[in-house]
Design an enzyme around this catalytic site. Structure first.
Site, PDB file in Angstrom:
ATOM      1  N   HIS A 185       0.843  -1.201   0.000  1.00 20.40           N
ATOM      2  CA  HIS A 185       0.000   0.000   0.000  1.00 20.40           C
ATOM      3  C   HIS A 185       0.880   1.255   0.000  1.00 20.40           C
ATOM      4  O   HIS A 185       0.729   2.137  -0.849  1.00 20.40           O
ATOM      5  CB  HIS A 185      -0.910  -0.029   1.239  1.00 20.40           C
ATOM      6  N   GLU A 186       1.818   1.314   0.941  1.00 23.74           N
ATOM      7  CA  GLU A 186       2.693   2.492   1.038  1.00 23.74           C
ATOM      8  C   GLU A 186       3.642   2.588  -0.162  1.00 23.74           C
ATOM      9  O   GLU A 186       3.989   3.685  -0.596  1.00 23.74           O
ATOM     10  CB  GLU A 186       3.485   2.469   2.352  1.00 23.74           C
ATOM     11  N   HIS A 210       4.008   6.587  -6.674  1.00 25.77           N
ATOM     12  CA  HIS A 210       3.245   7.737  -7.174  1.00 25.77           C
ATOM     13  C   HIS A 210       4.069   9.014  -6.966  1.00 25.77           C
ATOM     14  O   HIS A 210       4.213   9.836  -7.885  1.00 25.77           O
ATOM     15  CB  HIS A 210       1.911   7.814  -6.425  1.00 25.77           C
TER      16      HIS A 210
END
Length: 595
Positions: A388-389, A395
């Site tokens: 997730h991180e 990004h």
């Protein structure tokens, strides 16, 4: 799992390299002094911006100082987060905060000045000074708020009222975080101890139903005791939102909340309508949960316990990293090879130690690199937290690598897309690889519960916000009875008739801090649905979607969120992405029930 008592015991390659920001404290001090000097200089621009050149000089100097300040603040914050007991690190954070106050005060003249300009004057400035092209989008974004900015005198009055207007939120935070004392629970040794939030999150998932019930009742105890005070703070917060929306000439509080991301209210309404039209699979899952737990009556404290017993998946940090890289192969070689370098380059602070900030986050630092904080427990949840991180980190890396500083940041609206795409790719990879039926069922259960919490529950919260703000706008009263009736009705609609209500259910509104940040929670649901939509196409090998998605990651804030998502094939102005995500939920529930 390794248990570390100090940071000194942790291998260097599992700790952040803070020298990537500043090689020494002396260089930090140099930047600190430079910002102080530049802050003093900004005052000379007040009343002295009369043409394109002076406007450009102010904006370029402000950007340089803001960028340097970001490094100064982050350097202290990251050190404080790895050991919240570190007085020296906390001192750096405190000094940076003091500097921020000075910087904000020195530049506070600019927004009223900018919005006092006629649009044709601003365009003339940009024509005079070609270098202003760089700032044009941001200047006109500020201009977009012009019709919602009041006269200088009224704005000044509102600024003086700022602290008073935030009182409901501040009061709730103090009640919820400082003053609330939960009831007692019984330990395995038979002793009574006061419940904490951390204990509650574990106990509500315990196999022992009596422990779950005891924790549930103890957790809600202070909320029931404070129900009138909490209703008063929430009502005041909602009325403040409604009043400010009217004062600033917005059609409604909802439209004021959506204005920043330029999201039409139809997107919000579509989300709720499409979800409720596809609620049957969630009701079916609730029925399956009741059958699986073999209870005569399904209660709220039965909704979070895992349905597959005896499955404990341990996976080391190194093995989890390799699994993640394999799971992300649908994103292409560049993505995977870049993420591979983060480990040895020390972009990740891995281990839990005494005093370290809890949870996990990614912080993208423009001109440096992403910093990821973990508290690794070498289990399945830790691996999902990591991926997730890493989605956020990649990004940040893509946006910083392909955007100028002014548009490298990205909005909350799109942030959860990158992290959730990664999680969907991981669950798909694990399910395809796993042959043990118990583990497969455990993985499906994990994903279904995540879907329920991140999507359905957030949409329910979003509808609660919409209803209560509309009640305030139409002059209807807001009190405990109204909040209870609204919340209980929504909980029934979303969770189905299988759940037998304890008295506590209807007080669920009283424990949600997000309600004090109006019209925010819907972004979790839209981000989750968008990610499901994109991930399904990536898994099907759609190369056009892969290219569009990587371009999306590179886009930062170069366009409004809805426009950025449209380029990936996700159009949230239509029900299609929501319907597709809910179809996937239906498939997950069907597969879970068939194993």
């Amino acid at each position: 799992m390794n248990t570390y008592q100090s940071r000194a015991e942790i291998p260097e390659n599992e700790k952040w390299n803070m020298e990537d920001i500043y090689p020494s404290l002396e260089t930090w001090e140099e930047d600190y002094r430079r910002i102080e000097e530049m802050t003093m200089k900004f005052k000379q621009y007040d009343g002295a911006i009369h043409d394109g050149t002076s406007l450009y000089l102010y904006l370029s100097e402000k950007e340089e100082v803001s960028s340097t300040f970001n490094l100064v603040y982050v350097y202290g914050m990251l050190q404080a987060d790895v050991d919240t007991r570190d007085i020296a690190a906390q001192s750096l954070v405190d000094r940076a905060k003091q500097l921020a106050v000075k910087l904000n005060a020195a530049t506070s003249f600019f927004m009223p000045y900018l919005l006092s300009l006629e649009e044709h004057t601003l365009r003339e400035f940009i024509e005079q000074e070609p270098r202003l092209d760089y700032f044009e989008q941001d200047l006109f974004e500020a201009y977009r708020y012009k019709e919602h900015v009041l006269s200088k005198e009224k704005e000044e009055i509102l600024s003086h009222l700022g602290e008073a207007l935030s009182a409901p939120s501040q009061t709730y935070n103090m009640l919820n975080n400082a003053d609330i004392k939960f009831g007692e629970v019984t330990t395995d040794d038979g002793d009574k101890v006061e419940l904490t939030r951390g204990m509650y999150s574990k106990l509500i998932e315990d196999d022992d139903r009596n422990k779950r019930q005891e924790a549930y009742k103890s957790y809600y105890q202070p909320y029931l005791q404070l129900k009138n005070s909490l209703a008063s703070t929430l009502a005041a917060n909602i009325k403040t939102n409604v009043t400010l929306a009217r004062l600033r000439n917005y059609p409604s509080a909802l439209e004021k909340g959506l204005f920043g991301d330029m999201v039409p209210k139809e997107v919000y309404e579509n989300l709720i309508a499409a979800t409720k039209a596809n609620i049957a699979p969630l009701h079916r899952y609730t029925t399956i949960r009741k059958e699986k737990l073999a209870v005569e009556e399904l209660r709220q404290y039965d909704l979070n316990v895992p349905l597959v017993n005896g499955v404990k998946i341990e996976i080391s940090y190194d093995d989890a990293y390799e699994t993640i890289l394999e799971a992300l192969t649908p994103l292409g070689e560049e993505y995977v090879n870049t993420l591979k370098t983060f480990k040895e380059a020390r972009y990740i602070d891995v281990r839990e130690t005494p005093g370290k900030r809890s949870g996990a986050y990614n912080l993208g630092v423009y001109g440096v690199h992403p910093f990821v904080l973990l508290n690794q427990h070498d289990d399945l949840d830790s691996m999902f937290t990591m991926i997730h991180e890493f989605g956020h980190a990649m990004h940040s890396w893509y946006s910083s690598s392909h955007q100028p500083r002014i548009s490298a940041g990205y909005s909350i609206f799109v942030a959860e897309v990158a992290s959730t795409v990664n999680e969907v790719l991981l669950i798909n990879y694990l399910l395809n690889k796993e042959t043990n039926e118990a583990i497969r069922k455990h993985l499906l259960n994990h994903f279904i519960d995540q879907f329920r919490g991140t999507f359905y529950t957030q949409v329910m919260f979003a509808e609660f916000e919409k209803i209560t703000h509309e009640l305030a706008e139409s002059g209807k009263p807001l009190n405990v009875a109204v909040f209870n009736q609204t919340y209980e009705s929504l909980f029934r609609q979303y969770n189905g008739d299988e759940v037998v209500f304890d008295d506590e259910v209807k007080y669920g509104w009283s424990r949600i801090p997000h309600f004090y940040r109006p019209f925010y929670v819907y972004k979790y649901a839209t981000g989750f649905a968008s990610a499901i939509h994109i991930a399904e196409k990536l898994l099907a090998g759609d190369q056009a979607t892969l290219k569009a998605y990587l371009d999306f990651l590179k886009s930062g804030s170069s366009d409004y969120p809805l426009e950025l998502l449209k380029k990936t094939g996700v159009d949230l102005t239509t029900p299609e992405p929501i319907n597709n995500a809910l179809k996937r939920f239906d498939q997950l529930v069907t597969e879970f029930s068939s194993i």
